[in-house]
Write a protein that holds these residues in place. Structure first.
Motif, short mmCIF file in Angstrom:
data_model
loop_
_atom_site.label_atom_id
_atom_site.label_comp_id
_atom_site.label_asym_id
_atom_site.label_seq_id
_atom_site.Cartn_x
_atom_site.Cartn_y
_atom_site.Cartn_z
N ARG A 131 -2.99 -2.08 -8.09
CA ARG A 131 -3.10 -1.06 -7.05
C ARG A 131 -1.73 -0.40 -6.77
O ARG A 131 -1.58 0.81 -6.85
N GLU A 132 -0.75 -1.21 -6.44
CA GLU A 132 0.51 -0.66 -5.96
C GLU A 132 1.37 -0.09 -7.08
O GLU A 132 2.03 0.92 -6.90
N TYR A 138 -9.93 1.27 -6.54
CA TYR A 138 -10.66 0.02 -6.31
C TYR A 138 -11.72 -0.20 -7.39
O TYR A 138 -11.91 -1.31 -7.87
N MET A 153 -10.88 -5.03 -2.11
CA MET A 153 -10.26 -4.65 -0.84
C MET A 153 -9.84 -5.89 -0.06
O MET A 153 -8.73 -5.93 0.50
N GLU B 8 -10.30 -3.38 9.60
CA GLU B 8 -11.03 -3.69 8.37
C GLU B 8 -10.91 -2.56 7.36
O GLU B 8 -10.86 -2.78 6.16
N LEU B 9 -10.90 -1.34 7.90
CA LEU B 9 -10.92 -0.18 7.00
C LEU B 9 -9.53 0.32 6.64
O LEU B 9 -9.38 1.18 5.77
N HIS B 11 -7.03 -0.72 4.99
CA HIS B 11 -6.55 -0.78 3.60
C HIS B 11 -7.19 0.31 2.75
O HIS B 11 -6.52 0.97 1.97
N GLY B 12 -8.49 0.49 2.96
CA GLY B 12 -9.18 1.57 2.26
C GLY B 12 -8.60 2.92 2.63
O GLY B 12 -8.50 3.83 1.81
N ASP B 15 -5.24 3.38 0.92
CA ASP B 15 -5.42 3.56 -0.52
C ASP B 15 -6.29 4.78 -0.86
O ASP B 15 -6.70 4.92 -2.01
N GLU B 17 -9.37 5.37 -0.22
CA GLU B 17 -10.64 4.96 -0.81
C GLU B 17 -11.81 5.19 0.16
O GLU B 17 -12.94 4.86 -0.16
N GLU B 41 1.65 2.23 9.64
CA GLU B 41 3.03 2.52 9.20
C GLU B 41 3.58 1.38 8.35
O GLU B 41 4.24 1.59 7.35
N ARG B 42 3.29 0.15 8.78
CA ARG B 42 3.79 -1.01 8.02
C ARG B 42 3.19 -1.05 6.62
O ARG B 42 3.88 -1.33 5.64
N LEU B 43 1.88 -0.74 6.54
CA LEU B 43 1.24 -0.74 5.22
C LEU B 43 1.83 0.33 4.31
O LEU B 43 2.00 0.13 3.11
N ALA B 45 4.84 1.45 4.50
CA ALA B 45 6.17 0.98 4.12
C ALA B 45 6.05 -0.06 3.01
O ALA B 45 6.81 -0.05 2.04
N MET B 46 5.05 -0.94 3.14
CA MET B 46 4.82 -1.95 2.10
C MET B 46 4.55 -1.28 0.76
O MET B 46 5.03 -1.72 -0.28
N HIS B 47 3.74 -0.21 0.82
CA HIS B 47 3.42 0.49 -0.43
C HIS B 47 4.70 1.05 -1.08
O HIS B 47 4.90 0.93 -2.28
N THR B 48 5.56 1.63 -0.25
CA THR B 48 6.82 2.17 -0.78
C THR B 48 7.63 1.07 -1.45
O THR B 48 8.17 1.24 -2.53
N LEU B 50 6.49 -1.91 -2.60
CA LEU B 50 5.82 -2.55 -3.74
C LEU B 50 5.70 -1.63 -4.95
O LEU B 50 5.53 -2.10 -6.07
#
Lengths: 177, 276
Positions: A131-132, A138, A153, B8-9, B11-12, B15, B17, B41-43, B45-48, B50
């Motif tokens: 993914r990353e 997905y 997910m 729950e949503l 992440h989708g 991404d 999705e 925002e944290r997610l 940042a994590m993407h950047t 990773l």
């Protein structure tokens, strides 16, 4: 001779994804030597089954083969790693969530991030890589790992939350934090 | 939208999705809610972090050339088979004829056995599919081998081996009575992650056989006979892991004990009270 044309097509269509194949294999096996072996083995298999490939997108097709070869390798060489569970316990110390800036600082510290990713069990590591790093959807990941989209997910969610946990431990040791 | 739903949503959402409607709802919620906005925002940042190029392993400079050479040599070796010089062709054809005759004999001998395997294999796969369609996967839902095994008492004329392989990643889900090849058989249900494995067991007079593979409609099956008991493991699980499952079962020590009883049953054709 059609075989020759077929081989040329294979070289043209499948070989360009060597980078993605190697990256996945290297992350799963954990070392250069085995990653190269797995990649070579995967390409030999891919060549063998190329007749059966009719799709337009050869990257997920190749990565499926690489992924399966990796997991066969894991079963033969790192069986214990396959049975490790994701450590999801809250480890107490870090109660307040990190702020995005302190996470971004880590982009310059690839060794720390690398170690954190390596701590994930292989089934979680692979979805993070696909993914990353590889930007797969997905649906593509679900096909590659033969799991339902919902599982993709939830694995991503759990892996990311574990990574945040691992990385937040490094916040204070970061550059001039 | 509630926060619980948003988390729950999320992440989708990050991404890309989610469909249009959920996307709008998420945007709206994140705009309103500080907590979820922070998580978002944290997610990102994590993407950047990773997806940073420094994390991507690149193959050694020579790998592509080595790989290309190896692939070429393999594909050429395959071509070579068809381009032998004409003088050898005559001999080749003669040899092929001899082989054909030998093979025909072999086929004649094994056809009968093969067709039975084929028929049973199809029945096994069909039974596996049926068990997943109906809400009737197990008659006795239990992960305890000592619950499942005695349940077959009086329902079958043999007592099947019920192995506990949970520590090897194959969790027992229960047992079921099924009907295959004109007889009642034991069906044990195991799970590997989200994959269901049906293990069909019945006594036979056939000699031992190695583990053989059988594929139909995307399902894989392995069958073997040991000590007068036939086993069929069928699943949509990848063939490597399913074979591993089959091999573990085949080498289980308990088999010996079970087999003694099974062959006893086979000889006397009487119903035997269960050992456990």
């Amino acid at each position: 001779v059609p075989e020759k044309a077929e081989f040329a097509r294979f070289e043209q269509v499948v070989l360009p994804h060597l980078g993605a194949a190697y990256n996945l294999a290297r992350w799963i096996t954990g070392n250069d030597h085995d990653a190269e072996d797995v990649v070579q083995e995967s390409y030999l298999r891919a060549l063998k089954f190329f007749d059966g490939f009719r799709g337009s997108n050869s990257r997920p097709w190749l990565l499926t083969i690489v992924r399966n070869t990796c997991f066969t390798w894991l079963r033969q060489n790192r069986f214990s790693e396959l049975n490790t569970e994701l450590d999801e316990e809250q480890h107490g110390k870090e109660k307040e969530p990190a702020n995005p800036e302190s996470i971004l600082v880590l982009a310059a510290q690839s060794e720390i991030v690398r170690k954190a990713i390596e701590e994930l069990p292989p089934e979680f590591r692979e979805v993070v890589i696909l993914r990353e790093m590889e930007g797969m959807s997905y649906k593509e990941i679900a096909d590659i790992a033969s799991i339902p989209v919902g599982t993709v997910m939830s694995r991503l969610a759990r892996a990311r939350s574990r990574l945040q946990q691992l990385l937040s431990g490094h916040r204070t040791s970061g550059v001039g934090a | 939208m509630k926060c619980r739903e948003a988390r729950e949503l999320i992440h989708g959402f990050v991404d890309s999705e989610l469909g249009l409607v959920w996307n709008l709802e998420m945007e709206h919620h994140i705009h309103e809610c500080r907590g979820c906005s922070g998580a978002h925002e944290r997610l990102r940042a994590m993407h950047t972090v990773l997806s940073d190029n420094s994390l991507i392993f690149t193959p050694a400079a020579g790998l592509q050339d080595r790989l290309r050479a190896r692939l070429r040599s393999v594909s050429r070796a395959e071509d070579r088979v068809w381009t032998i010089s004409p003088s050898w062709r005559g001999i080749g054809i003669a040899a092929a004829l001899v082989l054909c005759i030998a093979a025909t004999w072999q086929v004649a001998i094994t056809t009968q056995h093969f067709s039975t395997t084929e028929t049973i294999g199809q029945e096994v796969v069909a039974s596996h599919v049926r068990s997943l369609m109906a809400t009737h996967l197990t008659d006795v839902p239990s992960s305890d081998q000592h619950t499942v095994k005695p349940w077959f008492n009086g329902k079958l004329d043999f007592s099947p081996l019920v192995a506990d392989l949970a520590d090897r990643g194959f969790v027992l889900d229960g047992g079921r009575l099924d009907y295959l090849g004109n007889r009642a058989v034991a069906a044990l249900v195991y799970r590997r992650r989200q994959h269901v494995i049906n293990l069909f067991i019945w006594p036979t007079s056939q000699p031992d056989s190695a583990i053989r593979t059988f594929d139909r409609q995307g399902y894989h099956a392995f069958d073997w006979t040991k000590d007068h008991v036939t086993y069929w493991a069928v699943s949509d699980l990848n063939p490597e892991e399913l074979r591993q499952f089959a091999e573990m079962l085949r080498s289980t020590e308990q088999l010996a004990a079970c087999a003694a009883i099974a062959s006893d049953v086979n000889d006397r054709r009487t119903s035997i009270s269960v050992y456990d």
